[in-house]
Design a protein around this motif. Sequence first.
Motif, PDB file in Angstrom:
ATOM      1  N   UNK A  89      34.127   5.564  57.382  1.00  0.00           N
ATOM      2  CA  UNK A  89      34.986   5.346  58.891  1.00  0.00           C
ATOM      3  C   UNK A  89      34.558   6.198  59.715  1.00  0.00           C
ATOM      4  N   UNK A  90      33.487   6.368  59.580  1.00  0.00           N
ATOM      5  CA  UNK A  90      33.120   7.316  61.468  1.00  0.00           C
ATOM      6  C   UNK A  90      33.034   6.443  62.240  1.00  0.00           C
ATOM      7  N   UNK A  91      33.204   7.412  63.460  1.00  0.00           N
ATOM      8  CA  UNK A  91      33.690   6.078  64.628  1.00  0.00           C
ATOM      9  C   UNK A  91      32.387   7.378  65.601  1.00  0.00           C
ATOM     10  N   UNK A  92      32.483   6.725  67.030  1.00  0.00           N
ATOM     11  CA  UNK A  92      31.156   6.594  67.646  1.00  0.00           C
ATOM     12  C   UNK A  92      30.517   8.394  68.258  1.00  0.00           C
ATOM     13  N   UNK A  93      32.226   8.738  68.391  1.00  0.00           N
ATOM     14  CA  UNK A  93      32.144  10.299  68.201  1.00  0.00           C
ATOM     15  C   UNK A  93      32.215  11.151  67.194  1.00  0.00           C
ATOM     16  N   UNK A  94      31.856  10.992  66.035  1.00  0.00           N
ATOM     17  CA  UNK A  94      31.419  11.458  64.874  1.00  0.00           C
ATOM     18  C   UNK A  94      29.829  11.564  64.564  1.00  0.00           C
ATOM     19  N   UNK A  95      29.375  10.331  64.969  1.00  0.00           N
ATOM     20  CA  UNK A  95      28.159  10.556  65.459  1.00  0.00           C
ATOM     21  C   UNK A  95      27.286  11.830  65.887  1.00  0.00           C
ATOM     22  N   UNK A  96      27.690  11.734  67.553  1.00  0.00           N
ATOM     23  CA  UNK A  96      27.735  12.334  68.796  1.00  0.00           C
ATOM     24  C   UNK A  96      28.460  14.184  68.137  1.00  0.00           C
ATOM     25  N   UNK A  97      28.855  14.203  67.342  1.00  0.00           N
ATOM     26  CA  UNK A  97      29.242  15.216  66.942  1.00  0.00           C
ATOM     27  C   UNK A  97      28.622  16.684  66.409  1.00  0.00           C
ATOM     28  N   UNK A  98      27.860  15.072  64.642  1.00  0.00           N
ATOM     29  CA  UNK A  98      27.231  15.491  64.186  1.00  0.00           C
ATOM     30  C   UNK A  98      25.625  15.749  64.993  1.00  0.00           C
ATOM     31  N   UNK A  99      25.056  14.739  65.234  1.00  0.00           N
ATOM     32  CA  UNK A  99      23.660  13.927  64.988  1.00  0.00           C
ATOM     33  C   UNK A  99      23.232  14.653  66.676  1.00  0.00           C
ATOM     34  N   UNK A 100      24.116  15.232  68.067  1.00  0.00           N
ATOM     35  CA  UNK A 100      24.125  14.964  69.307  1.00  0.00           C
ATOM     36  C   UNK A 100      24.473  16.094  69.398  1.00  0.00           C
ATOM     37  N   UNK A 101      25.360  17.740  69.352  1.00  0.00           N
ATOM     38  CA  UNK A 101      26.154  18.678  69.950  1.00  0.00           C
ATOM     39  C   UNK A 101      26.224  18.669  71.229  1.00  0.00           C
ATOM     40  N   UNK A 102      24.823  18.839  71.526  1.00  0.00           N
ATOM     41  CA  UNK A 102      24.575  18.803  72.917  1.00  0.00           C
ATOM     42  C   UNK A 102      24.198  18.075  73.807  1.00  0.00           C
ATOM     43  N   UNK A 103      25.355  16.782  74.008  1.00  0.00           N
ATOM     44  CA  UNK A 103      25.257  15.828  74.794  1.00  0.00           C
ATOM     45  C   UNK A 103      25.437  16.126  75.614  1.00  0.00           C
ATOM     46  N   UNK A 104      25.707  16.304  76.691  1.00  0.00           N
ATOM     47  CA  UNK A 104      25.666  16.030  78.213  1.00  0.00           C
ATOM     48  C   UNK A 104      25.302  14.721  79.116  1.00  0.00           C
ATOM     49  N   UNK A 105      24.358  14.458  78.608  1.00  0.00           N
ATOM     50  CA  UNK A 105      24.188  13.301  79.942  1.00  0.00           C
ATOM     51  C   UNK A 105      25.395  11.699  80.281  1.00  0.00           C
ATOM     52  N   UNK A 106      25.841  11.888  81.266  1.00  0.00           N
ATOM     53  CA  UNK A 106      26.816  10.722  82.252  1.00  0.00           C
ATOM     54  C   UNK A 106      28.245  11.230  80.869  1.00  0.00           C
ATOM     55  N   UNK A 107      29.240  10.102  81.360  1.00  0.00           N
ATOM     56  CA  UNK A 107      29.865  10.270  80.440  1.00  0.00           C
ATOM     57  C   UNK A 107      30.160   9.310  78.959  1.00  0.00           C
ATOM     58  N   UNK A 108      30.865   9.194  78.587  1.00  0.00           N
ATOM     59  CA  UNK A 108      30.842   8.307  77.591  1.00  0.00           C
ATOM     60  C   UNK A 108      31.393   6.702  78.235  1.00  0.00           C
ATOM     61  N   UNK A 109      30.286   5.987  77.084  1.00  0.00           N
ATOM     62  CA  UNK A 109      30.643   4.506  77.641  1.00  0.00           C
ATOM     63  C   UNK A 109      31.385   4.162  77.276  1.00  0.00           C
TER      64      UNK A 109
END
Length: 122
Positions: A102-122
């Motif tokens: 049931x994972x979402x893209x937001x779950x993937x970002x939170x778990x694997x890319x916690x420092x993600x800041x490049x641009x906005x969510x597409x």
Amino acid sequence: MLHSLKIVKEAVVHAENVEHKLFEESIVLTKSFNFTNDSSVEGQRKILAAITSQEPQYKNEYGDLVEWKAVLIVEVCEVDFDIPPMDEYAEIFSHFIEMPPAATLQDVIHKFYPDYVWGEMI
């Protein structure tokens, strides 16, 4: 100028009774990335759409339709070497990202890319 893009792809698997998603991280080489034009949200959407257009739909071993699409640019790096002629986008590395069904893209970002800041969510 050649660039490498780290992207996240999402697949929807259309199973008989349920749909579920898979995720993949890919490194893609491109000679058409331009920071001035492509770091905007619209530029990112254009790149993701172009990469998605190269993704074939297919049936898995259970006969379920699998559709992949590029959904997020995580990182962009300049590549400082010459390579032979290639298509506009060439995938050079990928691996699946293990997540619960049931994972979402937001779950993937939170778990694997916690420092993600490049641009906005597409």
